[in-house]
Design a protein around this motif. Structure first.
Motif, PDB file in Angstrom:
ATOM      1  N   ILE A   1       9.080 -15.777 -46.469  1.00 41.44           N
ATOM      2  CA  ILE A   1       9.948 -15.444 -45.614  1.00 41.44           C
ATOM      3  C   ILE A   1       9.972 -16.102 -44.641  1.00 41.44           C
ATOM      4  O   ILE A   1       8.784 -16.373 -43.886  1.00 41.44           O
ATOM      5  CB  ILE A   1       9.766 -13.883 -45.206  1.00 41.44           C
ATOM      6  CG1 ILE A   1      10.044 -13.050 -46.304  1.00 41.44           C
ATOM      7  CG2 ILE A   1      10.759 -13.531 -44.173  1.00 41.44           C
ATOM      8  CD1 ILE A   1       9.819 -11.639 -46.382  1.00 41.44           C
ATOM      9  N   TRP A   2      10.932 -16.893 -44.042  1.00 42.87           N
ATOM     10  CA  TRP A   2      10.942 -17.458 -42.732  1.00 42.87           C
ATOM     11  C   TRP A   2      11.643 -16.817 -41.597  1.00 42.87           C
ATOM     12  O   TRP A   2      12.797 -16.045 -41.874  1.00 42.87           O
ATOM     13  CB  TRP A   2      11.429 -18.739 -42.833  1.00 42.87           C
ATOM     14  CG  TRP A   2      10.500 -19.997 -43.291  1.00 42.87           C
ATOM     15  CD1 TRP A   2       9.832 -20.950 -42.797  1.00 42.87           C
ATOM     16  CD2 TRP A   2      10.482 -20.138 -44.801  1.00 42.87           C
ATOM     17  NE1 TRP A   2       9.182 -21.907 -43.765  1.00 42.87           N
ATOM     18  CE2 TRP A   2       9.484 -21.125 -45.087  1.00 42.87           C
ATOM     19  CE3 TRP A   2      10.754 -19.463 -45.990  1.00 42.87           C
ATOM     20  CZ2 TRP A   2       9.019 -21.599 -46.214  1.00 42.87           C
ATOM     21  CZ3 TRP A   2      10.216 -19.870 -47.301  1.00 42.87           C
ATOM     22  CH2 TRP A   2       9.394 -20.996 -47.321  1.00 42.87           C
ATOM     23  N   LEU A   3      11.129 -16.791 -40.540  1.00 37.44           N
ATOM     24  CA  LEU A   3      12.106 -15.904 -39.348  1.00 37.44           C
ATOM     25  C   LEU A   3      12.895 -16.949 -38.823  1.00 37.44           C
ATOM     26  O   LEU A   3      12.592 -18.035 -38.291  1.00 37.44           O
ATOM     27  CB  LEU A   3      11.134 -15.434 -38.344  1.00 37.44           C
ATOM     28  CG  LEU A   3       9.910 -14.476 -38.668  1.00 37.44           C
ATOM     29  CD1 LEU A   3       9.445 -14.014 -37.507  1.00 37.44           C
ATOM     30  CD2 LEU A   3      10.583 -13.176 -39.562  1.00 37.44           C
ATOM     31  N   ILE A   4      14.294 -16.712 -38.615  1.00 34.98           N
ATOM     32  CA  ILE A   4      15.149 -17.788 -37.964  1.00 34.98           C
ATOM     33  C   ILE A   4      16.077 -17.091 -36.944  1.00 34.98           C
ATOM     34  O   ILE A   4      16.074 -15.853 -36.751  1.00 34.98           O
ATOM     35  CB  ILE A   4      16.030 -18.019 -39.096  1.00 34.98           C
ATOM     36  CG1 ILE A   4      17.095 -17.041 -39.835  1.00 34.98           C
ATOM     37  CG2 ILE A   4      15.569 -18.969 -40.304  1.00 34.98           C
ATOM     38  CD1 ILE A   4      18.215 -17.323 -40.762  1.00 34.98           C
ATOM     39  N   ASP A   5      16.544 -17.662 -35.952  1.00 32.54           N
ATOM     40  CA  ASP A   5      17.776 -17.202 -35.102  1.00 32.54           C
ATOM     41  C   ASP A   5      18.876 -16.715 -35.986  1.00 32.54           C
ATOM     42  O   ASP A   5      19.148 -17.122 -36.897  1.00 32.54           O
ATOM     43  CB  ASP A   5      18.283 -18.570 -34.325  1.00 32.54           C
ATOM     44  CG  ASP A   5      17.319 -18.791 -33.376  1.00 32.54           C
ATOM     45  OD1 ASP A   5      16.173 -18.097 -32.871  1.00 32.54           O
ATOM     46  OD2 ASP A   5      17.482 -19.890 -32.779  1.00 32.54           O
ATOM     47  N   PRO A   6      19.147 -15.226 -35.485  1.00 35.96           N
ATOM     48  CA  PRO A   6      20.276 -14.824 -36.406  1.00 35.96           C
ATOM     49  C   PRO A   6      21.723 -15.652 -36.495  1.00 35.96           C
ATOM     50  O   PRO A   6      21.937 -16.187 -35.703  1.00 35.96           O
ATOM     51  CB  PRO A   6      20.560 -13.443 -35.631  1.00 35.96           C
ATOM     52  CG  PRO A   6      19.318 -13.527 -34.763  1.00 35.96           C
ATOM     53  CD  PRO A   6      18.726 -14.667 -34.434  1.00 35.96           C
ATOM     54  N   VAL A   7      21.942 -15.622 -37.815  1.00 37.25           N
ATOM     55  CA  VAL A   7      23.460 -16.185 -38.130  1.00 37.25           C
ATOM     56  C   VAL A   7      24.425 -14.972 -38.659  1.00 37.25           C
ATOM     57  O   VAL A   7      23.717 -14.077 -39.068  1.00 37.25           O
ATOM     58  CB  VAL A   7      23.177 -17.048 -39.143  1.00 37.25           C
ATOM     59  CG1 VAL A   7      22.275 -18.262 -38.561  1.00 37.25           C
ATOM     60  CG2 VAL A   7      22.527 -16.709 -40.539  1.00 37.25           C
ATOM     61  N   TYR A   8      25.646 -15.343 -38.246  1.00 37.20           N
ATOM     62  CA  TYR A   8      26.628 -14.359 -38.594  1.00 37.20           C
ATOM     63  C   TYR A   8      27.641 -14.756 -39.414  1.00 37.20           C
ATOM     64  O   TYR A   8      27.925 -15.881 -39.457  1.00 37.20           O
ATOM     65  CB  TYR A   8      27.042 -13.696 -37.187  1.00 37.20           C
ATOM     66  CG  TYR A   8      25.933 -13.171 -36.049  1.00 37.20           C
ATOM     67  CD1 TYR A   8      25.660 -11.751 -36.273  1.00 37.20           C
ATOM     68  CD2 TYR A   8      25.443 -13.920 -35.422  1.00 37.20           C
ATOM     69  CE1 TYR A   8      24.869 -11.323 -35.217  1.00 37.20           C
ATOM     70  CE2 TYR A   8      24.436 -13.626 -34.412  1.00 37.20           C
ATOM     71  CZ  TYR A   8      24.050 -12.191 -34.576  1.00 37.20           C
ATOM     72  OH  TYR A   8      23.106 -11.756 -33.793  1.00 37.20           O
ATOM     73  N   ALA A   9      28.709 -13.843 -39.893  1.00 36.72           N
ATOM     74  CA  ALA A   9      29.720 -14.260 -40.593  1.00 36.72           C
ATOM     75  C   ALA A   9      30.782 -13.112 -40.387  1.00 36.72           C
ATOM     76  O   ALA A   9      30.322 -12.278 -39.896  1.00 36.72           O
ATOM     77  CB  ALA A   9      29.521 -14.684 -41.978  1.00 36.72           C
ATOM     78  N   ASP A  10      32.002 -13.316 -40.672  1.00 35.18           N
ATOM     79  CA  ASP A  10      33.185 -12.358 -40.873  1.00 35.18           C
ATOM     80  C   ASP A  10      32.803 -11.351 -42.272  1.00 35.18           C
ATOM     81  O   ASP A  10      32.045 -11.526 -42.867  1.00 35.18           O
ATOM     82  CB  ASP A  10      34.466 -13.215 -40.669  1.00 35.18           C
ATOM     83  CG  ASP A  10      34.662 -13.935 -41.915  1.00 35.18           C
ATOM     84  OD1 ASP A  10      33.955 -14.072 -42.706  1.00 35.18           O
ATOM     85  OD2 ASP A  10      35.728 -14.629 -41.775  1.00 35.18           O
ATOM     86  N   THR A  11      33.792 -10.727 -42.214  1.00 31.80           N
ATOM     87  CA  THR A  11      33.877  -9.709 -43.365  1.00 31.80           C
ATOM     88  C   THR A  11      33.742 -10.336 -44.602  1.00 31.80           C
ATOM     89  O   THR A  11      33.219  -9.721 -45.681  1.00 31.80           O
ATOM     90  CB  THR A  11      34.944  -8.894 -43.263  1.00 31.80           C
ATOM     91  OG1 THR A  11      36.301  -9.236 -43.124  1.00 31.80           O
ATOM     92  CG2 THR A  11      34.791  -7.750 -42.051  1.00 31.80           C
TER      93      THR A  11
END
Length: 486
Positions: free
Chosen positions: A145-155
């Protein structure tokens, strides 16, 4: 027997231990480590499953639909789940890789397969090592597991950030020997506290959080892969760009004409009787004593491609490039006219070979530059040329130039003034409406509405509302709005 001699220095002992464990820390994760991981995940509930029967991880609602069975992160029930979804299709703050290479039983880093330990060691040496490693005590397989800056997407789960996450996961997984069938949904849970003999043993390595782009670039640099670099604008102005692409188009038309000539000339068996040939090459001339080296070489490469096709042989890059280089050398020898040899670099010659194959196989092709300046037109260049060649644009430009005070130009200026006036009135109306909304809110609630609320109400950007509030002297209070608890 001990792993190292008691007389060995501390430095040597550390080196041998690092080799045995692949640079990984063999200290089991603590409760504080798990709390730190939960804090980074930023989730209040997680979708968990107690076993590999993932169908039981869903429940049936009153309307008959299926819903995930969620567990609060501070509940004991989550500790009974051997599998958990650390990411979902709208949000991810970790990158998970399932490594499918078996090692030895035991559940410690020393039990990992040698090639996995070597690759972990390389990652750690480049400060790219995983934050968590879980090891199967039965067969030595593992998850990282690598910790990353959060990434987002739409529905729909689609976004550039999620595409970047998929690329980073693929590159890391492929290099580490991942399970290609791993769904990246349910993975082994680092929060499991049960007594299952097959439960993964987890080891926290560090708390570093990576920026996803930097992690991907570092992995690709370490493994020798090419990283994508956004092309930079090469032109100082739009006019320079248009002139450059015009020149490319003229070169393309010239080479296309050469291709048609060569295609019509296919009497290769008569070359031995042609007195104009020099070492089998027909040299084209700009003027007496000065040869057109690029055109000569390109024409000869085309002729070679046609002959190879007629003979049923493969049109390889090497054969076409050799023909090009031979013709260029001949043209340089007989028509240099004081010029030094400027043979294009190998990358451009390979592009030329692909272009020749396109001409030969289809008898028509699209080129975007000479062999000396090879390369396809970029998106910016195509957009810059979008209006070139349109009669309407050319005629409009002629009218402006020939009669700037005529009926056509005057009519257009009137339309522009009317549009600008209408735009100005709309702006004034918006300012008045924003002022009225703020005053109405002060009367009703005794407080100003937030800038975001005003932007939503009037369907404009937050920056525009800030600009209006500043002009009115009715700026919002600094800081986040206070939450109103029921």
């Amino acid at each position: 027997m001990s792993l190292v001699n008691s007389t060995t220095s501390g430095t040597t002992r550390h080196t041998q231990t690092t080799d045995l464990y692949g640079g990984l820390d063999d200290t089991p994760a603590s409760g504080l480590d798990r709390e730190a991981l939960l804090a980074h995940l930023g989730r209040k509930v997680l979708h968990g499953s107690r076993g590999r029967d993932f169908a039981s991880a869903y429940l049936t609602t009153k309307n008959g639909t299926r819903a995930p069975r969620m567990y609060r992160v501070d509940s004991e029930a989550l500790g009974k789940c051997e599998y958990v979804q650390l990411t979902n299709k709208q949000y991810a703050s970790v990158l998970v890789v399932d490594i499918d290479l078996p090692g030895d039983a035991g559940g410690h880093p020393v039990n990992l397969p040698e090639q996995v330990k070597q690759k972990f060691s390389q990652l750690i040496a480049h400060y790219l090592g995983p934050a968590w490693v879980g090891i199967n005590p039965v067969n030595g397989k593992c998850q990282a597991i690598w910790l990353i800056d959060p990434v987002y997407a739409d529905t729909s789960g689609q976004s550039r950030a999620m595409t970047l996450l998929a690329a980073a996961t693929h590159d890391l997984g492929q290099w580490l020997g991942h399970d290609s069938h791993f769904s990246h949904r349910f993975s082994r849970s680092p929060f499991y506290t049960g007594d299952s003999p097959t439960a993964y043993r987890w080891y926290r390595q560090h708390h570093r959080v990576y920026r996803l782009g930097d992690l991907l670039a570092g992995v690709r640099a370490m493994t020798g892969q090419e990283s994508y670099a956004k092309p930079r604008q090469q032109f100082s102005s739009g006019r320079e760009l248009i002139n450059a692409v015009k020149a490319r188009r003229e070169d393309a038309e010239r080479f296309k004409a050469l291709s048609k000539d060569v295609e019509a000339e296919l009497a290769g068996q008569l070359d031995q009787y042609d007195p104009e040939l020099i070492q089998g090459v027909r040299v084209l001339w700009i003027r007496e004593g000065r040869a057109a080296r690029d055109e000569t070489a390109f024409r000869h490469a085309l002729k070679t491609g046609h002959r190879l096709r007629q003979a049923g042989q493969r049109m390889t890059d090497a054969a076409i490039i050799d023909a090009y280089e031979h013709a260029y050398t001949v043209a340089q020898e007989v028509g240099a006219d004081g010029r030094k040899g400027e043979l294009p670099p190998m990358k451009d010659r390979q592009t030329m070979a692909r272009r020749v194959r396109g001409y030969v196989t289809t008898s028509k092709g699209e080129v975007y530059g000479s062999s000396a300046t090879a390369g396809r037109a970029s998106s910016a260049e195509r957009k810059a040329l979008a209006t070139m060649g349109r009669r309407g644009g050319k005629k409009a430009a002629e009218r402006w130039e020939t009669d700037p005070e005529g009926e056509y130009a005057t009519d257009l200026r009137k339309k522009l003034q009317a549009a600008n006036q209408k735009r100005e009135w709309k702006g004034q109306a918006l300012v008045s409406e924003v002022r009225a909304s703020i005053l109405r809110s002060r009367i009703d609630t005794g407080a100003d509405p937030s800038t975001r609320e005003l932007a939503t109400e009037f369907n404009v950007s937050i920056a525009r509302i800030k600009q209006i509030r500043k002009a009115l002297g009715m700026q919002a209070a600094r800081g986040r709005p206070k939450r109103i608890t029921p």
